[in-house]
Every structure is written in structure tokens, then in C-alpha cells.
Design a protein around this motif. Structure first.
Motif, PDB file in Angstrom:
ATOM      1  N   GLY A 152     -18.049   3.280 -23.141  1.00 21.15           N
ATOM      2  CA  GLY A 152     -19.201   3.575 -23.975  1.00 21.15           C
ATOM      3  C   GLY A 152     -20.426   2.763 -23.615  1.00 21.15           C
ATOM      4  O   GLY A 152     -20.492   2.114 -22.575  1.00 21.15           O
ATOM      5  N   GLU A 153     -21.418   2.809 -24.520  1.00 21.47           N
ATOM      6  CA  GLU A 153     -22.667   2.096 -24.311  1.00 21.47           C
ATOM      7  C   GLU A 153     -22.625   0.739 -25.009  1.00 21.47           C
ATOM      8  O   GLU A 153     -21.883   0.534 -25.975  1.00 21.47           O
ATOM      9  CB  GLU A 153     -23.843   2.912 -24.843  1.00 21.47           C
ATOM     10  N   PHE A 154     -23.472  -0.150 -24.498  1.00 21.47           N
ATOM     11  CA  PHE A 154     -23.568  -1.491 -25.052  1.00 21.47           C
ATOM     12  C   PHE A 154     -25.035  -1.828 -25.299  1.00 21.47           C
ATOM     13  O   PHE A 154     -25.907  -1.438 -24.521  1.00 21.47           O
ATOM     14  CB  PHE A 154     -22.950  -2.511 -24.096  1.00 21.47           C
ATOM     15  N   ASP A 155     -25.278  -2.556 -26.365  1.00 20.53           N
ATOM     16  CA  ASP A 155     -26.648  -3.008 -26.623  1.00 20.53           C
ATOM     17  C   ASP A 155     -27.076  -4.039 -25.590  1.00 20.53           C
ATOM     18  O   ASP A 155     -28.235  -4.062 -25.172  1.00 20.53           O
ATOM     19  CB  ASP A 155     -26.743  -3.604 -28.030  1.00 20.53           C
ATOM     20  N   ALA A 156     -26.144  -4.895 -25.193  1.00 16.78           N
ATOM     21  CA  ALA A 156     -26.445  -5.956 -24.225  1.00 16.78           C
ATOM     22  C   ALA A 156     -25.321  -6.028 -23.202  1.00 16.78           C
ATOM     23  O   ALA A 156     -24.141  -5.936 -23.549  1.00 16.78           O
ATOM     24  CB  ALA A 156     -26.603  -7.298 -24.935  1.00 16.78           C
ATOM     25  N   THR A 157     -25.710  -6.204 -21.945  1.00 18.57           N
ATOM     26  CA  THR A 157     -24.739  -6.383 -20.869  1.00 18.57           C
ATOM     27  C   THR A 157     -24.996  -7.719 -20.196  1.00 18.57           C
ATOM     28  O   THR A 157     -26.102  -7.985 -19.729  1.00 18.57           O
ATOM     29  CB  THR A 157     -24.833  -5.260 -19.832  1.00 18.57           C
ATOM     30  N   PHE A 158     -23.977  -8.543 -20.173  1.00 16.30           N
ATOM     31  CA  PHE A 158     -24.020  -9.845 -19.503  1.00 16.30           C
ATOM     32  C   PHE A 158     -23.195  -9.704 -18.229  1.00 16.30           C
ATOM     33  O   PHE A 158     -21.973  -9.540 -18.275  1.00 16.30           O
ATOM     34  CB  PHE A 158     -23.435 -10.921 -20.426  1.00 16.30           C
ATOM     35  N   CYS A 159     -23.869  -9.745 -17.084  1.00 18.03           N
ATOM     36  CA  CYS A 159     -23.214  -9.538 -15.789  1.00 18.03           C
ATOM     37  C   CYS A 159     -23.426 -10.805 -14.969  1.00 18.03           C
ATOM     38  O   CYS A 159     -24.458 -10.979 -14.318  1.00 18.03           O
ATOM     39  CB  CYS A 159     -23.804  -8.320 -15.089  1.00 18.03           C
ATOM     40  N   CYS A 160     -22.441 -11.682 -15.004  1.00 20.69           N
ATOM     41  CA  CYS A 160     -22.563 -13.002 -14.381  1.00 20.69           C
ATOM     42  C   CYS A 160     -21.590 -13.105 -13.220  1.00 20.69           C
ATOM     43  O   CYS A 160     -20.375 -13.037 -13.414  1.00 20.69           O
ATOM     44  CB  CYS A 160     -22.286 -14.084 -15.424  1.00 20.69           C
TER      45      CYS A 160
END
Length: 338
Positions: A152-160
């Protein structure tokens, strides 16, 4: 964050990558079920020092706990500034979550958090942590990062620590834009155009020479990047993930390496910023407070210069405008608003 060469810098560990082949366009597949808590033997933690509910630490020799690391504090600041409203209404993705440290801390802040990683060893560490904290707004899934749209969709994506483990980073940025409604926090390596590749090899020889000669160190020499080339229409440099075929076959145990590609492409910084803009984030920032208190030192002679790593923010301001403006006021029929 990166098999074999990035372990110099990645004291907080970034993430692993992809587990299964990317699904064919239009194909429908059922996402694997969320992982449940279980009483497990203590796994080996390679990076994330997490404080558990009973006060014990997962990697005490690291010293600093992950909730005090500059990368996490910087992410918290930008989320506070851009994601208004109750945090339990905000769905956050920690993509390539490694041992779950960032996921845990985001959940502790109140965000509904999903951590995704491909490697069984990393997910085992996540399971262990989850079994020793009380946190309902946290779940972990084991899957290929390329399959993230299934969740699904996310309000925030943290891609570290994930993008620089990919050989098609531009395509992956497009995918991130499709699943991210508000903000992308991208902590990653980049390459520079002006840096010449390392001509002294192997690295052991270069280190020996550096003891007597003033060699210039940059991210290109530190990580033995290729000369400047083009990939997916973008300039950048290739990074070799595995030394040989044997290392590649053992990739399940190389927890900071790529998954199904032997080389990764580090986009040139200026074009990385442009690529984030082009995939749909109309406001793009570079966030420097994640470098710590000595920003100037880090940018001139520290990790920013020597390793080529920073935090980039992609914002979709249409969602921010709607969130900050509150509910729209409509006029009754026949009444003209001024």
C-alpha cells in the motif's frame, strides 16, 4: 549499508535489499503475512544499538543508542515539521530496515510503522526486538524492496542505506514516488563528477603509501568507485558489491550488501537531486543536520567529503498544503465569500 566497503562509515547500519525477483507489471501477488513476535535466541546485531523495554541494549559496544544517532534525530525533525496531526494517523515505511532500530524508534514516537527487509538474518533480529518491546503500531515483513507496492501507500518513507545498493536507482525512485504520499527521507551515498578514480590498488597498498605521501581521499577513492559513466540516463559511478562469485553466492550472510545485483550505481549528487524532483517530489532538499554538530567539518574533511553520503528530502507539497490548511470552508448557496 554496503557489503565489504561501506562498513567504515555505517556505524548505524543501513539496510539490505531485495529478496525475490521483481513482479511483472500488472501481476497480482499476495503480500506475505506480517511477522509475529516470538521468543528467539539472541541474534547477532551488526549495527543497531536498540534499548529494549527491560533496559538491555542490542549492541552495547556501539555506545550510542540509535535513538540518539544524528540520522534518526534529523529524520524526527523533518517529520515533525512536515507531518502534522496525530502520529497514529501517519503510516511510515522503514525500507531496508536491517535490524529494526529505526522502525522501533519511529513506532515509539507514535507512527504506524512497517519495517521491510529481505534477509532472514536481519528479520530474525527484528523479530527478537519486537518480542522484547510492547509496541502495537509496529510490524515487520520480509520481502524484496522492489515488491514494496504490495503493502500500500505510506505517508512517509524512510529509505536509509538502500538506494546505493541498486543497479537501477532511478527506476526505484519512481517506485518510491508511487507509494509515498507526503515525504521521502533518503539517506544515501552519492558520487561526485570532479573526483578521479583511485589509481593505486589494492586499497591496502594505497593505505601504506598514504602514510608517507599526502594522498587525496574522496568518496571515489574510499569506495573504489568506477570512472564517471552513464546509467538509466544519469551520470554516476559503479560500485562493486562482491569481490567474487563465491561472495555473491554467500550474499544471504552479507547483511550490508546488495541482493540480486553484483554492482550498484551511485548517482552523481546533482542528478540525484534532479531525479527526486523528476519522479514527483516537487520540493527537494538536502538535510545537513544529520551530519552532527560539526557540519562544516564533516562537509570539508569528514564523512560527507570522504564517503559521499547525505540525507535528501523529497516533499509532495500538495499533501502538505492540505494538511496545514485544515478543512476547507464552503459557503452556503447564494453566499459569496470574500
Amino acid at each position: 549499508m554496503c557489503g565489504g566497503t561501506c562498513d567504515l562509515l555505517e556505524s548505524t547500519g543501513a539496510a539490505s535489499m531485495n529478496a525475490a525477483p521483481m513482479a511483472e507489471p500488472g501481476a497480482r501477488t499476495s503480500p506475505p503475512p506480517p511477522l509475529k513476535c516470538a521468543e528467539l535466541d539472541v541474534p547477532r546485531f551488526t549495527a543497531h544499538n536498540i534499548r529494549l523495554d527491560d533496559g538491555t541494549l542490542t549492541k552495547p559496544e556501539a555506545g550510542e543508542t540509535i535513538d540518539r544517532h544524528p540520522w534518526f534525530l534529523a529524520a524526527k525533525r523533518i517529520l515533525d515539521a512536515t507531518c502534522q496531526g496525530p502520529r497514529n494517523n501517519i503510516r511510515l515505511l522503514d525500507l531496508g530496515c536491517l535490524e529494526g532500530g529505526y522502525s522501533v524508534e519511529f513506532a515509539r514516537l507514535g507512527y504506524r510503522t512497517v519495517g521491510l527487509d529481505v534477509r532472514e538474518a536481519n528479520i530474525a533480529a527484528c523479530r527478537y526486538v519486537q518480542s522484547r518491546i510492547r509496541m502495537e503500531a509496529l510490524e515487520f515483513v520480509q520481502d524484496d524492496a522492489w515488491n514494496v507496492a504490495q503493502y500500500g501507500e505510506f505517508d512517509a518513507t524512510f529509505c536509509c542505506g538502500l538506494l546505493y545498493h541498486l543497479d537501477k536507482p532511478r527506476e526505484f525512485l519512481r517506485l518510491l514516488s508511487k507509494i509515498t504520499r507526503r515525504i521521502l527521507i533518503l539517506q544515501t551515498h552519492f558520487s561526485e563528477a570532479k573526483d578521479p578514480p583511485a589509481w593505486i590498488r589494492p586499497r591496502r597498498l594505497r593505505r601504506a603509501i598514504a602514510r608517507v605521501l599526502p594522498l587525496r581521499h574522496t568518496a571515489t577513492t574510499t569506495h573504489r568507485l568506477s570512472r564517471l559513466v552513464e546509467n538509466e540516463g544519469l551520470p554516476g559511478r559503479w560500485f562493486s558489491e562482491f569481490r567474487n562469485k563465491r561472495a555473491y553466492r554467500d550474499r544471504a550472510n552479507r547483511r550490508w550488501a546488495s541482493w540480486n545485483n553484483r554492482q550498484s550505481f551511485w548517482i552523481q549528487r546533482e542528478y540525484l537531486i534532479q531525479a527526486i524532483r523528476d519522479v514527483g517530489f516537487d520540493s527537494v532538499l538536502e538535510q545537513y543536520d544529520g551530519l552532527g554538530s560539526d557540519i562544516a567539518g564533516e562537509m570539508t574533511v569528514g564523512s560527507y567529503r570522504m564517503s559521499g553520503r547525505s540525507t535528501f528530502i523529497g516533499l509532495k507539497t500538495s499533501f502538505l498544503d492540505e494538511a496545514l490548511s485544515g478543512p476547507k470552508i464552503t459557503s452556503p448557496p447564494g453566499v459569496r465569500r470574500r
